[in-house]
Design an enzyme around this catalytic site. Structure first.
Site, mmCIF file in Angstrom:
data_model
loop_
_atom_site.group_PDB
_atom_site.id
_atom_site.type_symbol
_atom_site.label_atom_id
_atom_site.label_comp_id
_atom_site.label_asym_id
_atom_site.label_seq_id
_atom_site.Cartn_x
_atom_site.Cartn_y
_atom_site.Cartn_z
ATOM 1 N N LYS A 120 0.796 -1.225 0.000
ATOM 2 C CA LYS A 120 0.000 0.000 0.000
ATOM 3 C C LYS A 120 0.831 1.279 0.000
ATOM 4 O O LYS A 120 0.347 2.330 -0.432
ATOM 5 C CB LYS A 120 -0.960 -0.004 1.191
ATOM 6 C CG LYS A 120 -2.029 -1.074 1.087
ATOM 7 C CD LYS A 120 -3.032 -0.976 2.222
ATOM 8 C CE LYS A 120 -4.143 -2.002 2.045
ATOM 9 N NZ LYS A 120 -5.229 -1.831 3.027
ATOM 10 N N GLY B 42 -0.587 -1.408 15.260
ATOM 11 C CA GLY B 42 -0.129 -1.430 13.881
ATOM 12 C C GLY B 42 0.248 -0.041 13.407
ATOM 13 O O GLY B 42 -0.219 0.968 13.952
ATOM 14 N N SER B 43 1.111 0.029 12.374
ATOM 15 C CA SER B 43 1.524 1.337 11.855
ATOM 16 C C SER B 43 1.735 1.319 10.349
ATOM 17 O O SER B 43 2.375 2.201 9.796
ATOM 18 C CB SER B 43 2.818 1.800 12.550
ATOM 19 O OG SER B 43 3.877 0.866 12.324
ATOM 20 N N GLY B 44 1.179 0.315 9.672
ATOM 21 C CA GLY B 44 1.316 0.219 8.220
ATOM 22 C C GLY B 44 0.263 1.006 7.479
ATOM 23 O O GLY B 44 -0.350 1.937 8.028
ATOM 24 N N GLY B 45 0.038 0.627 6.217
ATOM 25 C CA GLY B 45 -0.874 1.382 5.366
ATOM 26 C C GLY B 45 -2.290 1.430 5.889
ATOM 27 O O GLY B 45 -2.916 2.495 5.927
ATOM 28 N N MET B 46 -2.839 0.290 6.305
ATOM 29 C CA MET B 46 -4.203 0.282 6.828
ATOM 30 C C MET B 46 -4.288 1.033 8.143
ATOM 31 O O MET B 46 -5.283 1.714 8.424
ATOM 32 C CB MET B 46 -4.690 -1.155 7.009
ATOM 33 C CG MET B 46 -6.073 -1.277 7.636
ATOM 34 S SD MET B 46 -7.389 -0.526 6.648
ATOM 35 C CE MET B 46 -7.887 -1.949 5.673
ATOM 36 N N ASP C 107 -10.195 2.336 1.932
ATOM 37 C CA ASP C 107 -10.168 1.826 3.304
ATOM 38 C C ASP C 107 -10.639 2.908 4.275
ATOM 39 O O ASP C 107 -11.404 2.647 5.201
ATOM 40 C CB ASP C 107 -8.757 1.396 3.707
ATOM 41 C CG ASP C 107 -8.295 0.144 2.995
ATOM 42 O OD1 ASP C 107 -9.159 -0.695 2.664
ATOM 43 O OD2 ASP C 107 -7.083 -0.005 2.779
#
Length: 270
Positions: free
Chosen positions: A69, A128-132, A105
């Site tokens: 992402k 979490g710290s990613g795209g989502m 999203d």
């Protein structure tokens, strides 16, 4: 589904671990609405080559899932505000070789928080710290949540996301508690981590609402445990249905009815 023909429009998805959920959702609606489209999921061996294929074939639409992402941003021509604001992409639309990136999203998360009537005064623990996670954090901020903690092992990305929205950061969830807990990691996803409970039992017990964005399976260990404990839940299945609906509209220009979306979502998981 119509027989494959030279005029058929192709849409695809790219994910490290693709599922048939999106494939069944989109193809169900193509058939129901008599659209000459077909949808196929792929696990790309090379992301840059895959996006070049989207541009060159041409493929009309491309869904983007973990872990692509953020990496895909360098490969498109334009960033819609929905993707630019959070620097994360989950949808690409090809207009005559010009690739525009979107993020549906965010729209899905915002709608679910609103529809579930989650009070903005509640404390939130987001793992979490990613795209989502970026989409979730942006939706929380825009909805008015302020007491939010980002738990992420990657200090650089975790702190950056927390600082962007004036939230707190910690390296792990530990025994932390919050009214709303949200898992935006692969913990509980079918495969290597499918038996892992994303939060401690202490954290789960203290929560009022439990939100797991993992869509496969829809009943993750976290959601199963939350239901058993009588918690309100928001599932990844709900997220994927809404974001897929918005992708469908971007690809086809057709807005299915809520009943049609519901039927497609049920079919995708049958």
């Amino acid at each position: 589904m119509p027989i494959l023909n030279k005029d058929m429009t192709l849409c695809i998805s790219l994910a490290a671990r693709p599922s048939n959920i999106g494939t069944r959702f989109h193809n169900y609606l193509y058939d129901l609405l008599d659209l000459n489209f077909v949808y196929k999921a792929f696990a790309p061996a090379d992301l840059a080559q895959a996006i070049a294929g989207v541009r060159g074939l041409p493929i009309r639409g491309c869904a983007v899932s973990m872990p692509y992402k953020e990496d895909v941003m360098a490969l498109v021509d334009r960033m819609d505000p929905s993707a630019q604001a959070i620097r994360s992409v989950n949808t690409i639309v090809n207009d005559d070789g010009v690739l525009t990136a979107y993020n549906t999203d965010y729209l899905a998360i915002a709608r679910l928080l609103r529809d579930q009537h989650v009070p903005v005064s509640w404390s939130v623990l987001l793992q979490g710290s990613g795209g989502m996670a970026k989409a979730v954090a942006a939706a929380l901020r825009d909805a008015g949540f302020s007491d939010v903690t980002i738990a992420a092992r990657n200090e650089a990305t975790g702190r950056a996301l927390a600082d962007l929205y004036d939230f707190n950061w910690r390296p792990n969830t530990g025994e932390s508690t919050a009214d709303l807990i949200i898992n935006v990691t692969p913990l509980g996803m079918a495969g290597e981590h499918e038996d892992v409970l994303a939060f401690s039992e202490t954290t789960l017990a203290a929560a009022r609402t439990v939100f797991d964005v993992v869509a496969l399976p829809s009943e993750t260990p976290l959601i199963t445990a939350a239901r058993a404990a009588g918690k309100a839940v928001i599932t990844g299945a709900e997220v994927i249905a809404i974001q897929a609906e918005e992708q469908f509209v971007l690809y086809t220009g057709v807005r299915p009815t809520p009943e049609q979306v519901r039927a497609a979502s049920e079919f995708s998981r049958a």
